[in-house]
Enzyme design. Structure first.
Site, PDB file in Angstrom:
ATOM      1  N   TYR A   1       0.250  24.515  10.157  1.00 14.82           N
ATOM      2  CA  TYR A   1       1.434  24.962   9.404  1.00 14.82           C
ATOM      3  C   TYR A   1       1.943  26.291   9.955  1.00 14.82           C
ATOM      4  CZ  TYR A   1       4.095  27.489   5.940  1.00 14.82           C
ATOM      5  OH  TYR A   1       5.061  28.267   5.342  1.00 14.82           O
TER       6      TYR A   1
ATOM      7  N   ARG B   1     -12.813  31.987   0.812  1.00 16.59           N
ATOM      8  CA  ARG B   1     -12.148  30.781   1.346  1.00 16.59           C
ATOM      9  C   ARG B   1     -12.015  30.950   2.865  1.00 16.59           C
ATOM     10  NH1 ARG B   1      -6.221  29.322  -1.008  1.00 16.59           N
ATOM     11  NH2 ARG B   1      -5.704  31.257   0.081  1.00 16.59           N
TER      12      ARG B   1
ATOM     13  N   ARG C   1      -2.569  40.931  -1.471  1.00 19.08           N
ATOM     14  CA  ARG C   1      -1.343  40.339  -0.917  1.00 19.08           C
ATOM     15  C   ARG C   1      -0.117  41.043  -1.501  1.00 19.08           C
ATOM     16  NH1 ARG C   1      -4.818  38.465   1.484  1.00 19.08           N
ATOM     17  NH2 ARG C   1      -5.280  36.306   2.055  1.00 19.08           N
TER      18      ARG C   1
ATOM     19  N   LYS D   1       4.587  22.586   3.837  1.00 13.28           N
ATOM     20  CA  LYS D   1       4.060  23.956   3.752  1.00 13.28           C
ATOM     21  C   LYS D   1       2.613  24.081   3.286  1.00 13.28           C
ATOM     22  CE  LYS D   1       5.348  24.711  -1.026  1.00 13.28           C
ATOM     23  NZ  LYS D   1       5.720  25.624  -2.067  1.00 13.28           N
TER      24      LYS D   1
ATOM     25  N   ASN E   1      -2.520  27.624  -4.063  1.00 14.74           N
ATOM     26  CA  ASN E   1      -2.130  29.040  -4.099  1.00 14.74           C
ATOM     27  C   ASN E   1      -2.471  29.665  -5.447  1.00 14.74           C
ATOM     28  OD1 ASN E   1       0.443  27.709  -2.261  1.00 14.74           O
ATOM     29  ND2 ASN E   1      -0.873  29.267  -1.390  1.00 14.74           N
TER      30      ASN E   1
ATOM     31  N   ALA F   1      13.893  23.397   4.662  1.00 18.10           N
ATOM     32  CA  ALA F   1      13.184  22.114   4.678  1.00 18.10           C
ATOM     33  C   ALA F   1      11.972  22.191   5.590  1.00 18.10           C
ATOM     34  CB  ALA F   1      14.129  20.997   5.130  1.00 18.10           C
ATOM     35  N   GLY F   2      10.842  21.755   5.081  1.00 18.90           N
ATOM     36  CA  GLY F   2       9.623  21.775   5.875  1.00 18.90           C
ATOM     37  C   GLY F   2       8.439  21.467   4.987  1.00 18.90           C
TER      38      GLY F   2
HETATM   39  P1  NAD Z   1       9.092  23.325  -1.077  1.00 28.57           P
HETATM   40  O1  NAD Z   1       8.132  22.288  -0.605  1.00 28.57           O
HETATM   41  O2  NAD Z   1       9.240  23.525  -2.536  1.00 28.57           O
HETATM   42  O3  NAD Z   1      10.553  23.060  -0.448  1.00 28.57           O
HETATM   43  C1  NAD Z   1      10.728  22.474   0.811  1.00 28.57           C
HETATM   44  C2  NAD Z   1      11.683  21.306   0.664  1.00 28.57           C
HETATM   45  O4  NAD Z   1      11.870  20.680   1.945  1.00 28.57           O
HETATM   46  C3  NAD Z   1      11.156  20.223  -0.286  1.00 28.57           C
HETATM   47  O5  NAD Z   1      12.104  19.997  -1.312  1.00 28.57           O
HETATM   48  C4  NAD Z   1      10.979  18.986   0.602  1.00 28.57           C
HETATM   49  O6  NAD Z   1      11.274  17.790  -0.088  1.00 28.57           O
HETATM   50  C5  NAD Z   1      11.947  19.275   1.739  1.00 28.57           C
HETATM   51  N1  NAD Z   1      11.611  18.630   3.015  1.00 28.57           N
HETATM   52  C6  NAD Z   1      10.425  18.623   3.677  1.00 28.57           C
HETATM   53  N2  NAD Z   1      10.524  17.913   4.813  1.00 28.57           N
HETATM   54  C7  NAD Z   1      11.815  17.485   4.899  1.00 28.57           C
HETATM   55  C8  NAD Z   1      12.519  16.690   5.832  1.00 28.57           C
HETATM   56  N3  NAD Z   1      11.925  16.155   6.908  1.00 28.57           N
HETATM   57  N4  NAD Z   1      13.836  16.453   5.615  1.00 28.57           N
HETATM   58  C9  NAD Z   1      14.444  16.944   4.515  1.00 28.57           C
HETATM   59  N5  NAD Z   1      13.823  17.666   3.579  1.00 28.57           N
HETATM   60  C10 NAD Z   1      12.508  17.942   3.771  1.00 28.57           C
HETATM   61  O7  NAD Z   1       8.686  24.699  -0.351  1.00 28.57           O
HETATM   62  P2  NAD Z   1       9.163  26.191  -0.652  1.00 28.57           P
HETATM   63  O8  NAD Z   1       8.022  26.933  -1.232  1.00 28.57           O
HETATM   64  O9  NAD Z   1      10.472  26.187  -1.345  1.00 28.57           O
HETATM   65  O10 NAD Z   1       9.324  26.711   0.838  1.00 28.57           O
HETATM   66  C11 NAD Z   1      10.571  26.674   1.507  1.00 28.57           C
HETATM   67  C12 NAD Z   1      10.371  27.115   2.936  1.00 28.57           C
HETATM   68  O11 NAD Z   1       9.803  28.430   2.955  1.00 28.57           O
HETATM   69  C13 NAD Z   1       9.404  26.219   3.707  1.00 28.57           C
HETATM   70  O12 NAD Z   1       9.886  26.076   5.027  1.00 28.57           O
HETATM   71  C14 NAD Z   1       8.107  27.019   3.693  1.00 28.57           C
HETATM   72  O13 NAD Z   1       7.295  26.734   4.804  1.00 28.57           O
HETATM   73  C15 NAD Z   1       8.625  28.455   3.737  1.00 28.57           C
HETATM   74  N6  NAD Z   1       7.677  29.423   3.171  1.00 28.57           N
HETATM   75  C16 NAD Z   1       7.187  29.232   1.901  1.00 28.57           C
HETATM   76  C17 NAD Z   1       6.269  30.145   1.369  1.00 28.57           C
HETATM   77  C18 NAD Z   1       5.677  29.935  -0.014  1.00 28.57           C
HETATM   78  O14 NAD Z   1       4.650  30.551  -0.310  1.00 28.57           O
HETATM   79  N7  NAD Z   1       6.300  29.136  -0.868  1.00 28.57           N
HETATM   80  C19 NAD Z   1       5.848  31.248   2.124  1.00 28.57           C
HETATM   81  C20 NAD Z   1       6.386  31.422   3.403  1.00 28.57           C
HETATM   82  C21 NAD Z   1       7.310  30.495   3.919  1.00 28.57           C
HETATM   83  N1  UFG Z   2      -7.004  32.898  -4.218  1.00 37.17           N
HETATM   84  C1  UFG Z   2      -8.064  32.777  -5.105  1.00 37.17           C
HETATM   85  N2  UFG Z   2      -8.189  31.616  -5.818  1.00 37.17           N
HETATM   86  C2  UFG Z   2      -7.301  30.584  -5.697  1.00 37.17           C
HETATM   87  C3  UFG Z   2      -6.225  30.715  -4.775  1.00 37.17           C
HETATM   88  C4  UFG Z   2      -6.113  31.886  -4.053  1.00 37.17           C
HETATM   89  O1  UFG Z   2      -8.881  33.688  -5.242  1.00 37.17           O
HETATM   90  O2  UFG Z   2      -7.486  29.537  -6.355  1.00 37.17           O
HETATM   91  C5  UFG Z   2      -6.831  34.161  -3.472  1.00 37.17           C
HETATM   92  C6  UFG Z   2      -6.911  33.998  -1.963  1.00 37.17           C
HETATM   93  O3  UFG Z   2      -8.244  34.062  -1.510  1.00 37.17           O
HETATM   94  C7  UFG Z   2      -6.037  35.168  -1.486  1.00 37.17           C
HETATM   95  C8  UFG Z   2      -4.973  35.303  -2.587  1.00 37.17           C
HETATM   96  O4  UFG Z   2      -5.533  34.659  -3.727  1.00 37.17           O
HETATM   97  O5  UFG Z   2      -6.798  36.350  -1.440  1.00 37.17           O
HETATM   98  C9  UFG Z   2      -3.655  34.649  -2.237  1.00 37.17           C
HETATM   99  O6  UFG Z   2      -3.875  33.296  -1.839  1.00 37.17           O
HETATM  100  P1  UFG Z   2      -2.684  32.216  -1.768  1.00 37.17           P
HETATM  101  O7  UFG Z   2      -3.304  30.908  -1.400  1.00 37.17           O
HETATM  102  O8  UFG Z   2      -1.862  32.265  -3.006  1.00 37.17           O
HETATM  103  O9  UFG Z   2      -1.754  32.783  -0.597  1.00 37.17           O
HETATM  104  P2  UFG Z   2      -2.068  33.103   0.927  1.00 37.17           P
HETATM  105  O10 UFG Z   2      -1.800  34.569   1.112  1.00 37.17           O
HETATM  106  O11 UFG Z   2      -3.362  32.580   1.344  1.00 37.17           O
HETATM  107  O12 UFG Z   2      -0.942  32.258   1.705  1.00 37.17           O
HETATM  108  C10 UFG Z   2       0.363  32.063   1.180  1.00 37.17           C
HETATM  109  C11 UFG Z   2       0.862  30.677   1.586  1.00 37.17           C
HETATM  110  C12 UFG Z   2       1.142  30.614   3.041  1.00 37.17           C
HETATM  111  C13 UFG Z   2       2.078  31.714   3.413  1.00 37.17           C
HETATM  112  C14 UFG Z   2       1.481  33.045   3.028  1.00 37.17           C
HETATM  113  C15 UFG Z   2       2.401  34.201   3.358  1.00 37.17           C
HETATM  114  O13 UFG Z   2      -0.107  29.690   1.259  1.00 37.17           O
HETATM  115  O14 UFG Z   2       1.740  29.402   3.357  1.00 37.17           O
HETATM  116  O15 UFG Z   2       1.221  33.052   1.637  1.00 37.17           O
HETATM  117  O16 UFG Z   2       3.683  33.906   3.043  1.00 37.17           O
HETATM  118  F1  UFG Z   2       2.274  31.666   4.748  1.00 37.17           F
END
Ligand code: NAD
Ligand code: UFG
Length: 334
Positions: free
Chosen positions: A149, A292, A231, A84, A199, A81-82
């Protein structure tokens, strides 16, 4: 084991629930549904045959967490939960620090009160900042972060490891995810961003189904083989399975364990575009635009420690990630 999955209706949480159930665990979920919806629980049941017990609860309200622990004998917590969204966190730092940090402190208190001392925390590769070396091992020093974040994740790593030091009967596992993409092969669960995606893969998925006209490639003048950012993209099901493997760690010595969760392979933005086109036999129009702000040229993991200590290794290749992403997009995003 009886596992509490916080944020279990979200993108990574829902896939993890499926894999935990498939591995024979019992799963309880709480989520405040701020970035997901309750129907995900039915989808989890359709895939795995079991519906997790669900509490609509907000970790900012400890009274809502109490019943979760009172009514279930929880062995371990996987804490997803968080909030992002990197850009949103820059605009709303208080909201992000409050939700992610205060929410996690509340969770730790309730866990302690109920004698639950095993936690897996979702961290991110962005805690390495501009990495000191690539491929990144867990020994790489943490770097300067570029958003509230990312800073909230770095702070939470510190908070959890300090807490474990002071309470040596706790097991804390910090998982640093690289870039999760893809979806379950059923096409039932996947990533559904609100509004215009930030993303790469969610953006490509919307271009692929005609919701957005073209992809903007952020810069082609980086020092990478084709000039676009590199990446470590990992299939979300592989990522989910890493959490299942971690469960064995809770019978090892109590400590703080840290693992990179990636494939170890770096792909550029154009590699992803071309792989998506080939896997799905479609064209993704794109235009190269300015870099970006805050983006790093290239980083990818050394995932060897997770393989050695958890016996976990990513299995799905890029073609599979692209096929599964497109299937979900056609099923659920149109
Ligand atoms: P997501 O937003 O799909 O899932 C997070 C869930 O947490 C959501 O369902 C949201 O409703 C819930 N939530 C947020 N705040 C809350 C609160 N106060 N109480 C209860 N529930 C709450 O995100 P995700 O992509 O599944 O990511 C899961 C975790 O992994 C997050 O902590 C995120 O930061 C971390 N993470 C994600 C990525 C990514 O690229 N998706 C990369 C690195 C880390
Ligand atoms: N990119 C584009 N066009 C877009 C989106 C992204 O060219 O519309 C490029 C970015 O410049 C980067 C690559 O695609 O080179 C990946 O970008 P993302 O936004 O998909 O991912 P990031 O690596 O920037 O970051 C993601 C999540 C972060 C997480 C991190 C590592 O956004 O929250 O991966 O887990 F922390």
């Amino acid at each position: 084991m009886n596992i509490l999955v916080t944020g279990g209706t979200g993108y990574i949480g829902s896939h993890t629930c499926v894999e935990l159930i498939k591995a024979g665990h019992d799963v309880v979920v709480f989520d405040n549904l701020s970035n997901s919806s309750e129907d995900v629980l039915d989808k989890i049941e359709m895939i795995s045959g079991k519906k997790p017990k669900f509490y609509k609860a907000d970790m900012l309200h400890p009274d809502e967490l109490e019943p979760v622990f009172l009514e279930n004998k929880i062995d371990a917590v996987i804490h997803f939960a968080g909030l992002k969204a990197v850009g949103e966190s820059v605009a709303k730092p208080w909201y992000y620090y409050n939700n992610n940090i205060v929410g996690t402190l509340n969770l730790i208190s309730v866990m302690e009160k109920h004698g639950v001392k095993n936690i897996v925390f979702s961290s991110t590769a962005t805690v390495y900042g501009i990495p000191a070396f690539v491929p990144i091992t867990e020994e790489c020093p943490l770097g300067t972060t570029f958003s509230p974040y990312a800073e909230s994740k770095k702070m939470l790593e510190r908070i959890l490891s300090d807490y474990q030091k002071a309470n040596p009967d706790w097991h804390v596992v910090l998982l640093r995810y690289f870039n999760p993409i893809g979806a379950h092969e059923s096409g039932l669960i996947g990533e559904k961003p609100n509004g215009i995606p930030n993303n790469l893969m969610p953006y490509i998925m919307q271009v692929a189904i005609g919701k957005l006209p073209q992809l903007r490639v952020f810069g082609d003048d980086y020092e990478t083989p084709d000039g676009t950012g590199v990446r470590d993209y990992i299939h979300v099901v592989d990522l989910a399975r890493a959490h299942v493997s971690v469960m064995t760690k809770f019978s090892d010595e109590a400590s703080t364990y840290i693992y990179n969760i990636g494939t170890g392979i770096g792909y550029s933005v154009l590699d992803i575009v071309h792989a998506f086109e080939k896997a799905n036999n479609i064209t993704i129009p794109y235009q190269v635009v300015e870099r970006r702000p805050g983006d790093i040229a290239s980083y990818y993991s050394d995932p060897g420690k997770a393989e050695r200590e958890l016996g976990w290794k990513a299995e799905y290749d890029l073609e599979r990630m692209c096929k599964d992403s497109y299937r979900f997009a056609k099923n659920s995003l149109s």
